[in-house]
Design an enzyme around this catalytic site. Structure first.
Site, PDB file in Angstrom:
ATOM      1  N   ARG A  43     -37.293  18.845 -43.269  1.00 22.32           N
ATOM      2  CA  ARG A  43     -37.325  19.272 -44.681  1.00 22.32           C
ATOM      3  C   ARG A  43     -36.202  18.657 -45.499  1.00 22.32           C
ATOM      4  O   ARG A  43     -36.273  18.612 -46.716  1.00 22.32           O
ATOM      5  CB  ARG A  43     -37.236  20.798 -44.757  1.00 22.32           C
ATOM      6  CG  ARG A  43     -38.543  21.444 -44.319  1.00 22.32           C
ATOM      7  CD  ARG A  43     -38.497  22.926 -44.459  1.00 22.32           C
ATOM      8  NE  ARG A  43     -37.352  23.462 -43.722  1.00 22.32           N
ATOM      9  CZ  ARG A  43     -37.133  24.750 -43.507  1.00 22.32           C
ATOM     10  NH1 ARG A  43     -37.964  25.650 -43.977  1.00 22.32           N
ATOM     11  NH2 ARG A  43     -36.088  25.156 -42.831  1.00 22.32           N
ATOM     12  N   LYS A 135     -38.318  24.423 -24.669  1.00 20.99           N
ATOM     13  CA  LYS A 135     -38.098  25.819 -24.298  1.00 20.99           C
ATOM     14  C   LYS A 135     -37.301  26.519 -25.395  1.00 20.99           C
ATOM     15  O   LYS A 135     -36.622  25.830 -26.146  1.00 20.99           O
ATOM     16  CB  LYS A 135     -37.362  25.908 -22.967  1.00 20.99           C
ATOM     17  CG  LYS A 135     -35.960  25.303 -23.031  1.00 20.99           C
ATOM     18  CD  LYS A 135     -34.969  26.032 -22.205  1.00 20.99           C
ATOM     19  CE  LYS A 135     -33.867  26.539 -23.066  1.00 20.99           C
ATOM     20  NZ  LYS A 135     -32.608  26.752 -22.440  1.00 20.99           N
ATOM     21  N   HIS A 165     -35.842  20.281 -18.751  1.00 22.24           N
ATOM     22  CA  HIS A 165     -35.101  19.100 -18.282  1.00 22.24           C
ATOM     23  C   HIS A 165     -34.525  19.284 -16.883  1.00 22.24           C
ATOM     24  O   HIS A 165     -34.150  18.313 -16.240  1.00 22.24           O
ATOM     25  CB  HIS A 165     -34.010  18.698 -19.286  1.00 22.24           C
ATOM     26  CG  HIS A 165     -32.771  19.540 -19.232  1.00 22.24           C
ATOM     27  ND1 HIS A 165     -32.713  20.807 -19.754  1.00 22.24           N
ATOM     28  CD2 HIS A 165     -31.547  19.303 -18.723  1.00 22.24           C
ATOM     29  CE1 HIS A 165     -31.501  21.300 -19.551  1.00 22.24           C
ATOM     30  NE2 HIS A 165     -30.768  20.409 -18.934  1.00 22.24           N
ATOM     31  N   LYS A 169     -33.749  16.580 -13.198  1.00 22.70           N
ATOM     32  CA  LYS A 169     -32.480  16.397 -12.489  1.00 22.70           C
ATOM     33  C   LYS A 169     -32.755  15.853 -11.086  1.00 22.70           C
ATOM     34  O   LYS A 169     -33.654  16.335 -10.385  1.00 22.70           O
ATOM     35  CB  LYS A 169     -31.718  17.738 -12.383  1.00 22.70           C
ATOM     36  CG  LYS A 169     -31.093  18.180 -13.717  1.00 22.70           C
ATOM     37  CD  LYS A 169     -30.225  19.395 -13.524  1.00 22.70           C
ATOM     38  CE  LYS A 169     -29.767  19.999 -14.837  1.00 22.70           C
ATOM     39  NZ  LYS A 169     -28.694  19.269 -15.509  1.00 22.70           N
ATOM     40  N   GLU A 203     -21.447  28.244 -15.572  1.00 21.10           N
ATOM     41  CA  GLU A 203     -20.855  27.283 -16.499  1.00 21.10           C
ATOM     42  C   GLU A 203     -19.460  27.749 -16.904  1.00 21.10           C
ATOM     43  O   GLU A 203     -19.195  28.952 -16.978  1.00 21.10           O
ATOM     44  CB  GLU A 203     -21.717  27.155 -17.754  1.00 21.10           C
ATOM     45  CG  GLU A 203     -23.114  26.623 -17.475  1.00 21.10           C
ATOM     46  CD  GLU A 203     -23.930  26.402 -18.735  1.00 21.10           C
ATOM     47  OE1 GLU A 203     -23.545  26.889 -19.814  1.00 21.10           O
ATOM     48  OE2 GLU A 203     -24.960  25.730 -18.628  1.00 21.10           O
ATOM     49  N   ASP A 222     -32.466  32.085 -21.508  1.00 20.60           N
ATOM     50  CA  ASP A 222     -31.972  30.708 -21.667  1.00 20.60           C
ATOM     51  C   ASP A 222     -32.052  29.926 -20.361  1.00 20.60           C
ATOM     52  O   ASP A 222     -32.383  28.736 -20.365  1.00 20.60           O
ATOM     53  CB  ASP A 222     -30.512  30.758 -22.157  1.00 20.60           C
ATOM     54  CG  ASP A 222     -29.948  29.375 -22.437  1.00 20.60           C
ATOM     55  OD1 ASP A 222     -30.627  28.589 -23.124  1.00 20.60           O
ATOM     56  OD2 ASP A 222     -28.814  29.076 -21.988  1.00 20.60           O
ATOM     57  N   HIS A 227     -35.379  27.351 -16.272  1.00 19.61           N
ATOM     58  CA  HIS A 227     -34.753  26.379 -15.367  1.00 19.61           C
ATOM     59  C   HIS A 227     -34.645  26.888 -13.920  1.00 19.61           C
ATOM     60  O   HIS A 227     -35.032  26.206 -12.978  1.00 19.61           O
ATOM     61  CB  HIS A 227     -33.346  26.033 -15.849  1.00 19.61           C
ATOM     62  CG  HIS A 227     -33.279  25.475 -17.248  1.00 19.61           C
ATOM     63  ND1 HIS A 227     -34.221  24.611 -17.742  1.00 19.61           N
ATOM     64  CD2 HIS A 227     -32.365  25.640 -18.238  1.00 19.61           C
ATOM     65  CE1 HIS A 227     -33.887  24.273 -18.982  1.00 19.61           C
ATOM     66  NE2 HIS A 227     -32.764  24.888 -19.311  1.00 19.61           N
ATOM     67  N   LYS A 325     -22.012  32.081 -18.609  1.00 19.92           N
ATOM     68  CA  LYS A 325     -21.162  31.201 -19.420  1.00 19.92           C
ATOM     69  C   LYS A 325     -19.712  31.682 -19.334  1.00 19.92           C
ATOM     70  O   LYS A 325     -19.446  32.842 -19.012  1.00 19.92           O
ATOM     71  CB  LYS A 325     -21.641  31.210 -20.868  1.00 19.92           C
ATOM     72  CG  LYS A 325     -23.058  30.655 -21.027  1.00 19.92           C
ATOM     73  CD  LYS A 325     -23.173  29.754 -22.239  1.00 19.92           C
ATOM     74  CE  LYS A 325     -24.574  29.182 -22.395  1.00 19.92           C
ATOM     75  NZ  LYS A 325     -24.703  27.809 -21.891  1.00 19.92           N
TER      76      LYS A 325
HETATM   77  C1  BG6 Z   1     -29.939  24.375 -21.615  1.00 16.96           C
HETATM   78  C2  BG6 Z   1     -29.388  25.720 -21.987  1.00 16.96           C
HETATM   79  O1  BG6 Z   1     -31.338  24.416 -21.543  1.00 16.96           O
HETATM   80  O2  BG6 Z   1     -29.413  23.987 -20.362  1.00 16.96           O
HETATM   81  C3  BG6 Z   1     -27.873  25.681 -22.040  1.00 16.96           C
HETATM   82  O3  BG6 Z   1     -29.895  26.112 -23.268  1.00 16.96           O
HETATM   83  C4  BG6 Z   1     -27.318  25.144 -20.744  1.00 16.96           C
HETATM   84  O4  BG6 Z   1     -27.326  26.958 -22.344  1.00 16.96           O
HETATM   85  C5  BG6 Z   1     -27.995  23.843 -20.371  1.00 16.96           C
HETATM   86  O5  BG6 Z   1     -25.921  24.947 -20.895  1.00 16.96           O
HETATM   87  C6  BG6 Z   1     -27.553  23.373 -19.002  1.00 16.96           C
HETATM   88  O6  BG6 Z   1     -28.114  22.163 -18.653  1.00 16.96           O
HETATM   89  P1  BG6 Z   1     -27.351  20.779 -18.727  1.00 16.96           P
HETATM   90  O7  BG6 Z   1     -28.186  19.852 -17.954  1.00 16.96           O
HETATM   91  O8  BG6 Z   1     -27.310  20.448 -20.174  1.00 16.96           O
HETATM   92  O9  BG6 Z   1     -25.989  20.987 -18.172  1.00 16.96           O
END
Ligand code: BG6
Length: 460
Positions: A43, A135, A165, A169, A203, A222, A227, A325
């Site tokens: 936009r 996602k 994603h 990996k 993390e 999340d 994942h 986190k």
């Molecule tokens: C994302 C999450 O899909 O994956 C994040 O939204 C997360 O919160 C991340 O930190 C982790 O994956 P990567 O591969 O980016 O370290």
């Protein structure tokens, strides 16, 4: 390969942080078709030149060295169309810029998925087109079913890429090689020999300014709903006859269907959020006081869930998925813990640790702990680690997933029924959490997190 990609939401956060750097990385490694034209739609008032400058900046800020080296080349293949992703005319106009099938990439905030898919159905996509949906795919079972119903009006299932994603990996993909290309593991890959499985994604980073998205999602939605459940399917599914998308995805769905709907959420889950503390990158404030966070939502920044797989192979083996986190240390791995030996011929006082097979998700690594005779003391035992060196991944996990979309290969995409099964598993947890069961715990940023050594609960 397809020769054009229309990015809806091209000026947004997701495109800047992930998609554009991944595309530049692919360009740098010579993996992107030379003739791929990228049409950004958003936009914001931009023309081709300002959008190209935006692409250069996004790749410069968020890309690695390889991606940055290709920022200019990527920008050169981009054009821009101002428009609203929920307006069919915006997509019609972007499609009119070229010919033939297109990849339509929904780099949009989740609330916009449904209206954007409706707009695509109205605009109609050229034969052979594909759609990429990021996602989180829905926020519960009902909304995921509704999105699936909308998508069915636009494209056939194997042209729909619900991307995750983590499936790009290297070590996640290595689960397939490890399990199905070795004689060694598959015969003992069951309840007789495996005591428990932990899929861990701890993390050290905190919120990173993502409150707008994260505060509505939380760690369970999340990380675990998508994942980590995906990783679990590859650890636990039955061997597929081939790695063709249908064989692989059928096995994954079978496995998901055999995960028991959580029936004792208080015992099976932990939810917590961080309070102020010294994290790895410096001091972190209370999550509840981070900008953009509504403390009343009670969003968890740490979630742990133990699941039971009701099959002959896995009955009674706990599978624990956990992610948080602002923790004190990075721990991102699948840990497969074997049962103790049935009898130890060594003397009193010898208590060897059971074997553990570790698949490091980041950094990529593979380790197996084994027990051997102690040096100089042949009748004592000690633990050593066999470690494999895994070459670093050439393209990013995100890039890998995009390559499959461009090649029209849905193997690593989440099938519609798979996404629904994941919500079937996670839904009752969210329902119980909404009623305050179990309570939200605290953990100090930079600490080991809230889980006591006695957790997860014993097998049943
Ligand atoms: C994302 C999450 O899909 O994956 C994040 O939204 C997360 O919160 C991340 O930190 C982790 O994956 P990567 O591969 O980016 O370290």
């Amino acid at each position: 390969m397809i020769s054009r990609m229309i990015v809806l939401g091209a000026g947004g956060d997701l495109a800047a942080r992930l998609l554009l750097p991944a595309l530049a990385g692919l360009r740098a490694h010579g993996r992107l078709p030379d003739d791929l034209a990228i049409v950004g739609v958003d936009r914001a008032a931009m023309d081709d030149a300002t959008f190209r400058a935006h692409v250069r900046t996004a790749v410069g800020v968020h890309g690695d060295a390889a991606a940055r080296s290709a920022a200019e080349a990527l920008a050169g293949s981009c054009t821009y169309r101002r428009g609203d992703a929920t307006d069919p005319d915006a997509l019609r106009a972007a499609l009119a810029d070229g010919e033939g099938p297109a990849v339509v990439y929904l780099a949009l905030p989740p609330p916009v998925f449904a209206p954007a898919i409706r707009a695509a159905a109205e605009a109609g996509l050229p034969e052979g087109s594909r759609m990429v949906v990021e996602k989180p795919f829905g926020e519960d079972l009902a909304s995921a079913q509704a999105l699936n119903a909308l998508l069915r009006d636009v494209l056939p299932e194997d042209a729909i890429h619900r991307v995750d994603h983590f499936l790009g990996k290297q070590t996640v993909q290595n689960l397939l090689g490890l399990r199905f290309a070795n004689r060694l593991f598959e015969p003992i890959w069951n309840r007789e020999h495996i005591e428990r499985v932990d899929v861990v994604w701890d993390e050290t980073l905190a919120l990173e300014g993502r409150a707008g998205y994260y505060d509505r999602a939380g760690a369970l939605r999340d990380m675990i709903q998508n994942h980590l459940l995906q990783v679990l399917t590859l650890v636990a599914m039955e061997p597929p006859p081939t790695l063709h998308e249908r064989d692989l995805r059928d096995r994954k769905v079978d496995l998901l269907r055999s995960i028991r709907t959580p029936d004792d959420v208080a015992a099976q889950t932990v939810r917590a959020r961080y309070t102020a503390g010294d994290a790895v990158g410096g001091p972190v404030p209370d999550y509840a006081s981070e900008e953009g966070v509504d403390p009343a939502r009670g969003t968890e920044t740490f979630a742990a869930v133990t699941l039971w797989v009701d099959t002959w192979r896995w009955s009674g083996v706990p599978f624990t998925l956990r992610s948080g986190k602002a923790l004190g240390a990075l721990r991102q791995e699948v840990a497969i813990r074997f049962r103790p030996v049935p009898h130890l011929a060594f003397g009193q006082g010898q208590h060897p640790e059971p074997n553990v097979l570790l698949l490091g998700l980041a950094p990529d690594r593979l380790e197996l702990s084994v027990t051997v005779n102690g040096p100089g003391e042949p009748f004592t035992v000690e633990e050593v680690t066999l470690a494999a060196h895994l070459a670093p991944q050439d393209v990013s996990a995100y890039g890998r997933v995009i390559l499959d979309v461009l090649a029209g290969d849905p193997t690593l995409s989440i099938r519609g029924d798979e996404a629904e099964e994941c919500w079937r598993i996670v839904g009752p947890i969210l329902d119980a959490w909404r009623t305050g069961v179990p309570g939200l715990r605290d953990y100090t940023a930079g600490s080991d997190g809230p889980v006591s050594p006695g957790w997860p609960p014993p097998a049943r």
